[in-house]
Design an enzyme around this catalytic site. Structure first.
Site, PDB file in Angstrom:
ATOM      1  N   GLY A 204       0.812  -1.206   0.000  1.00 56.59           N
ATOM      2  CA  GLY A 204       0.000   0.000   0.000  1.00 56.59           C
ATOM      3  C   GLY A 204       0.843   1.252   0.000  1.00 56.59           C
ATOM      4  O   GLY A 204       2.021   1.218   0.364  1.00 56.59           O
ATOM      5  N   ALA A 205       0.227   2.344  -0.418  1.00 57.20           N
ATOM      6  CA  ALA A 205       0.922   3.623  -0.492  1.00 57.20           C
ATOM      7  C   ALA A 205       1.380   4.046   0.905  1.00 57.20           C
ATOM      8  O   ALA A 205       0.837   3.564   1.900  1.00 57.20           O
ATOM      9  CB  ALA A 205      -0.019   4.669  -1.085  1.00 57.20           C
ATOM     10  N   GLY A 207       1.627   5.815   4.322  1.00 55.73           N
ATOM     11  CA  GLY A 207       0.636   6.470   5.161  1.00 55.73           C
ATOM     12  C   GLY A 207      -0.731   5.830   5.158  1.00 55.73           C
ATOM     13  O   GLY A 207      -1.655   6.343   5.769  1.00 55.73           O
ATOM     14  N   THR A 208      -0.871   4.696   4.497  1.00 53.66           N
ATOM     15  CA  THR A 208      -2.180   4.051   4.481  1.00 53.66           C
ATOM     16  C   THR A 208      -2.427   3.245   5.747  1.00 53.66           C
ATOM     17  O   THR A 208      -3.503   2.688   5.918  1.00 53.66           O
ATOM     18  CB  THR A 208      -2.331   3.124   3.267  1.00 53.66           C
ATOM     19  OG1 THR A 208      -1.136   2.382   3.104  1.00 53.66           O
ATOM     20  CG2 THR A 208      -2.617   3.909   2.013  1.00 53.66           C
ATOM     21  N   THR A 211       1.941   0.078   9.075  1.00 51.28           N
ATOM     22  CA  THR A 211       2.584  -0.121  10.369  1.00 51.28           C
ATOM     23  C   THR A 211       1.534  -0.224  11.465  1.00 51.28           C
ATOM     24  O   THR A 211       1.597  -1.108  12.329  1.00 51.28           O
ATOM     25  CB  THR A 211       3.532   1.055  10.671  1.00 51.28           C
ATOM     26  OG1 THR A 211       4.330   1.293   9.527  1.00 51.28           O
ATOM     27  CG2 THR A 211       4.397   0.755  11.860  1.00 51.28           C
ATOM     28  N   HIS A 426     -12.531   6.529 -17.998  1.00 47.09           N
ATOM     29  CA  HIS A 426     -11.686   5.417 -18.417  1.00 47.09           C
ATOM     30  C   HIS A 426     -12.118   4.119 -17.725  1.00 47.09           C
ATOM     31  O   HIS A 426     -12.392   3.113 -18.370  1.00 47.09           O
ATOM     32  CB  HIS A 426     -10.228   5.765 -18.078  1.00 47.09           C
ATOM     33  CG  HIS A 426      -9.241   4.700 -18.396  1.00 47.09           C
ATOM     34  ND1 HIS A 426      -8.397   4.767 -19.471  1.00 47.09           N
ATOM     35  CD2 HIS A 426      -8.957   3.530 -17.780  1.00 47.09           C
ATOM     36  CE1 HIS A 426      -7.635   3.696 -19.501  1.00 47.09           C
ATOM     37  NE2 HIS A 426      -7.953   2.918 -18.476  1.00 47.09           N
ATOM     38  N   GLU A 427     -12.234   4.186 -16.411  1.00 52.63           N
ATOM     39  CA  GLU A 427     -12.607   2.974 -15.674  1.00 52.63           C
ATOM     40  C   GLU A 427     -14.032   2.540 -16.022  1.00 52.63           C
ATOM     41  O   GLU A 427     -14.314   1.349 -16.134  1.00 52.63           O
ATOM     42  CB  GLU A 427     -12.467   3.193 -14.165  1.00 52.63           C
ATOM     43  CG  GLU A 427     -11.043   3.468 -13.688  1.00 52.63           C
ATOM     44  CD  GLU A 427     -10.036   2.413 -14.127  1.00 52.63           C
ATOM     45  OE1 GLU A 427     -10.421   1.229 -14.273  1.00 52.63           O
ATOM     46  OE2 GLU A 427      -8.872   2.772 -14.358  1.00 52.63           O
ATOM     47  N   ASP A 503      -2.833  -0.734 -20.467  1.00 54.13           N
ATOM     48  CA  ASP A 503      -3.912  -1.531 -21.053  1.00 54.13           C
ATOM     49  C   ASP A 503      -3.527  -1.996 -22.447  1.00 54.13           C
ATOM     50  O   ASP A 503      -3.721  -3.153 -22.809  1.00 54.13           O
ATOM     51  CB  ASP A 503      -5.188  -0.685 -21.183  1.00 54.13           C
ATOM     52  CG  ASP A 503      -5.712  -0.256 -19.835  1.00 54.13           C
ATOM     53  OD1 ASP A 503      -5.355  -0.920 -18.848  1.00 54.13           O
ATOM     54  OD2 ASP A 503      -6.470   0.716 -19.791  1.00 54.13           O
TER      55      ASP A 503
HETATM   56  P1  ADP Z   1       2.411   3.289   6.667  1.00 57.05           P
HETATM   57  O1  ADP Z   1       3.139   2.334   7.540  1.00 57.05           O
HETATM   58  O2  ADP Z   1       1.447   2.631   5.732  1.00 57.05           O
HETATM   59  O3  ADP Z   1       3.298   4.266   5.953  1.00 57.05           O
HETATM   60  P2  ADP Z   1       1.476   4.248   9.172  1.00 57.05           P
HETATM   61  O4  ADP Z   1       0.900   3.016   9.722  1.00 57.05           O
HETATM   62  O5  ADP Z   1       2.830   4.617   9.645  1.00 57.05           O
HETATM   63  O6  ADP Z   1       1.488   4.191   7.595  1.00 57.05           O
HETATM   64  O7  ADP Z   1       0.460   5.429   9.426  1.00 57.05           O
HETATM   65  C1  ADP Z   1       0.866   6.659   9.962  1.00 57.05           C
HETATM   66  C2  ADP Z   1      -0.207   7.223  10.849  1.00 57.05           C
HETATM   67  O8  ADP Z   1      -1.363   7.568  10.109  1.00 57.05           O
HETATM   68  C3  ADP Z   1      -0.706   6.250  11.884  1.00 57.05           C
HETATM   69  O9  ADP Z   1       0.078   6.282  13.024  1.00 57.05           O
HETATM   70  C4  ADP Z   1      -2.121   6.735  12.155  1.00 57.05           C
HETATM   71  O10 ADP Z   1      -2.137   7.774  13.074  1.00 57.05           O
HETATM   72  C5  ADP Z   1      -2.540   7.277  10.820  1.00 57.05           C
HETATM   73  N1  ADP Z   1      -3.307   6.281  10.066  1.00 57.05           N
HETATM   74  C6  ADP Z   1      -2.947   5.708   8.900  1.00 57.05           C
HETATM   75  N2  ADP Z   1      -3.888   4.855   8.471  1.00 57.05           N
HETATM   76  C7  ADP Z   1      -4.878   4.852   9.370  1.00 57.05           C
HETATM   77  C8  ADP Z   1      -6.119   4.153   9.489  1.00 57.05           C
HETATM   78  N3  ADP Z   1      -6.520   3.290   8.572  1.00 57.05           N
HETATM   79  N4  ADP Z   1      -6.881   4.395  10.569  1.00 57.05           N
HETATM   80  C9  ADP Z   1      -6.476   5.273  11.493  1.00 57.05           C
HETATM   81  N5  ADP Z   1      -5.323   5.958  11.450  1.00 57.05           N
HETATM   82  C10 ADP Z   1      -4.517   5.773  10.409  1.00 57.05           C
HETATM   83 ZN    ZN Z   2      -7.350   1.066 -18.015  1.00 54.64          ZN
END
Ligand code: ADP
Ligand code: ZN
Length: 616
Positions: A204-205, A207-208, A211, A426-427, A503
């Site tokens: 995943g991207a 910040g998703t 961790t 597109h989609e 595609d």
């Molecule tokens: P990654 O490891 O994917 O880069 P992190 O897990 O470090 O992202 O996310 C950073 C922070 O963003 C987390 O500590 C949390 O505060 C917030 N965060 C990210 N995703 C979520 C989520 N799905 N629900 C709640 N908080 C999230």
């Molecule tokens: Zn396409």
């Protein structure tokens, strides 16, 4: 279990007080043993004392003169001891003789005592303190153990993150449920002889919440969590990374069941051979060690290795083989509902205005990931504080969104309005073709939430069954679906974006296989022009040895082009006829960002009714 963690964190035997006591003890020792009540006098004063007859006796050494005065100290009831620096004074002996002071020029000064107390003793104490400190922090931080891993142990108490803290990525959570069950009761799984996954890769991207998710799994299961970043493994010194991996797995082995989390796995597991210099470099050694450790691990012990990456295509394929990171969980960017849920989690500790609607905040933040949303809530709260408001309101959220958007746009993580429209059409084009041709798998999901790096949106089809054989008609339909995106852009906007490149590549690949491998072209007939194994250096300058003439090659190319062109025309016809439906779908997609399979079916029925068309 719980007791154990306590011990790791804080050995009761040792605290800061011990240092204070030890130092105090040492100072007292210095004062009372070495110089018990010594009076420091200047040389001139000493001479005066001698002349006055106050000095009882004295020892003269190379550097100092010590002695006793006639004066008696009150507490100890002993003669007062004095000390003075020795000055080059040839008349001193004469004077001492004259006054009748007992003197000795002895060399047998207590040098050993001095040496012991000023050098040996302090060093000894320092050494003891040093030992204590390093014992406390564990062997990992000793200077000697260069290769020991910096992997920290997050004890259960520190890590009270549960699935409640993770919002908006329910699919990923669901997929990890089984891992939690296993970590909770490994015996149960063992007794059943079940096969437990060793490695789980979170894709995943940034910040998703990868961790966060891994920590939540540890929290839910109540097991220790070892956290290490791939880039931490790769050190300047060859061999250190590999030693760290070994040590990390050793530590984890002792704490099983537990989770090892390796962030930025791509830093470590980049495909080997990408390095133009070639050879065994440090990263490669470390990666090999990781593979060895993963293979050597008995998964029944209850150690789960979780890795995270946002560049799965960079990973060494060896990492993805069975028995390693063979389970993959996609952590998507959150959709509208997901974003609202995440906002709710982070707004818990923040005072919001009563009529504030987090749903509309979520609607304003397409493309934001969990970390962006956490940041957003924080920014808004800070703004409200700066404005001396009692609660956070919409104006603060709006301003915070603008700020974060500006930052994200710089990083090219958000789409502008025009791009969004193109992606939506597109989609929708892919999906509408998939719903219109007879041999397509049903559409499971259309999404315009970017996934991975390349794709801005995606259409997922669910194969109804495992396929080993495909007919020509099915392959042609597959090509049609792939072309649907591009044709849709062409019909609606009268121009084509670069987004369809992948595609087209795939469509051409299928057409090529039809002609060259499967003998599905009438003109070329039932001949295979391709040998089973392709050369390793695909795309390199080394062309595969052709088994056919230039003439045939040209004909093959023409046949491929014919298949593509004919399909293109078919797709154009379908989409031109259903242009209004296409627009309606794209419109809904822009609004909702994601359309699930069942919703799509309903939507199509409605659109057909309003547009007077036939059923899909
Ligand atoms: P990654 O490891 O994917 O880069 P992190 O897990 O470090 O992202 O996310 C950073 C922070 O963003 C987390 O500590 C949390 O505060 C917030 N965060 C990210 N995703 C979520 C989520 N799905 N629900 C709640 N908080 C999230
Ligand atoms: Zn396409």
């Amino acid at each position: 279990m719980f007791e154990n963690f306590k011990k790791i964190k804080m050995p009761k035997k040792f605290s800061a007080w011990h240092i204070v006591i030890a130092v105090g003890f040492f100072i007292l020792l210095q004062l009372y043993l070495l110089n018990p009540g010594v009076r420091d006098v200047s040389y001139s004063e000493f001479k005066r004392l001698v002349r006055e007859g106050t000095v009882l006796e004295c020892h003269i050494t190379n550097t100092v003169i010590r002695g006793k005065l006639r004066e008696i100290e009150r507490e100890t009831r002993k003669n007062v001891v004095f000390i003075t620096a020795r000055v080059d004074d040839p008349d001193l002996v004469k004077e001492l003789e004259f006054v009748g002071v007992k003197y000795s020029g002895n060399y047998e000064s207590p040098w050993f005592k001095t040496f012991f107390f000023t050098w040996v003793m302090p060093l000894l104490i320092l050494f003891i303190i040093w030992r204590f400190i390093f014992k406390r922090f564990g062997p990992a931080s000793s200077i000697m153990s260069f290769g020991k891993s910096k992997g920290r142990l997050y004890a259960q108490e520190d890590l009270n993150i549960t699935f409640d803290d993770v919002a908006g990525i329910d699919e990923a959570k669901e997929e990890l449920q089984e891992i939690i069950e296993f970590l909770k009761t490994p015996e149960k799984f063992r007794a059943l002889g079940g096969k437990i996954p060793k490695g789980v890769l979170l894709l995943g991207a940034p910040g998703t919440g990868k961790t966060l998710l891994a920590k939540a799994v540890a929290g839910e299961a109540g097991v220790p969590f070892f956290n290490m970043s791939g880039s931490e493994f790769v050190e300047m010194f060859v061999g250190v990374g590999a030693a760290r991996v070994r040590d990390l797995f050793n530590q984890a082995d002792q704490k099983a069941p537990c989770i090892i989390f390796i962030d930025e796995l791509d830093a470590l597991g980049k495909a080997r051979g990408v390095n133009p210099m070639g050879g065994h470099d440090e990263r490669e050694q470390t990666l090999n060690q990781l593979l060895v450790e993963m293979d050597g691990f008995d998964s029944n012990k209850g150690v789960i290795i979780m890795g995270a990456t946002n560049r799965p295509e960079m990973l060494d394929p060896a990492l993805l083989r069975p028995g390693r990171f063979d389970r993959q969980v996609v952590v998507d960017r959150p959709d509208l509902h997901g974003r609202e849920a995440i906002l709710k989690v982070h707004a818990k500790g923040v005072k919001l205005e009563k009529d504030l609607d987090l749903h509309s905040v979520a609607a304003m933040t397409p493309g934001f990931v969990g970390a962006d949303l956490a940041n957003l809530v924080n920014e808004a709260a800070l703004l409200a504080a700066r404005r001396n408001k009692k609660a956070v309101g919409m104006p603060e959220f709006e301003e915070a969104i603008d700020r974060i958007m500006a930052g994200l746009e710089k990083k090219k993580r958000l789409m502008n309005k025009k791009e969004k429209e193109i992606v939506a059409h597109h989609e929708s084009g892919h999906a509408l073709i998939a719903c219109s041709v007879p041999h397509a798998d049903p559409v499971r999901k259309i999404s315009m939430i970017p996934r991975g790096i390349g794709a801005l949106g995606y259409t997922l089809q669910k194969p109804t069954e495992d396929r080993y054989l495909m007919t020509k008609a099915e392959l042609l339909d597959r090509i049609a679906i792939l072309l649907g995106g591009r044709v849709s852009e062409e019909i609606i906007f009268n121009e084509i974006s670069t987004g369809a490149q992948n595609d087209l590549e795939k469509a051409t690949e299928i057409a090529k296989m039809m002609v060259k491998e499967y003998g599905m072209s009438e003109k070329m007939g039932l001949v295979t022009f391709e040998q089973g194994d392709r050369p390793l250096f695909l795309g390199g300058g080394f062309a595969a040895k052709k088994e056919y003439s230039e003439e045939t090659a040209r004909e093959i190319d023409l046949e491929i082009k014919k298949i593509i062109d004919e399909t293109l025309q078919r797709v154009r016809n379908i989409l031109t006829e259903k242009k209004e439906i296409l627009k309606g779908m794209a419109h809904t997609l822009m609004e909702k960002e994601v359309i699930e399979g069942a919703e799509l079916k309903k939507l199509l029925e409605e659109l057909h009714k309003t547009n007077g068309g036939k059923g899909p």
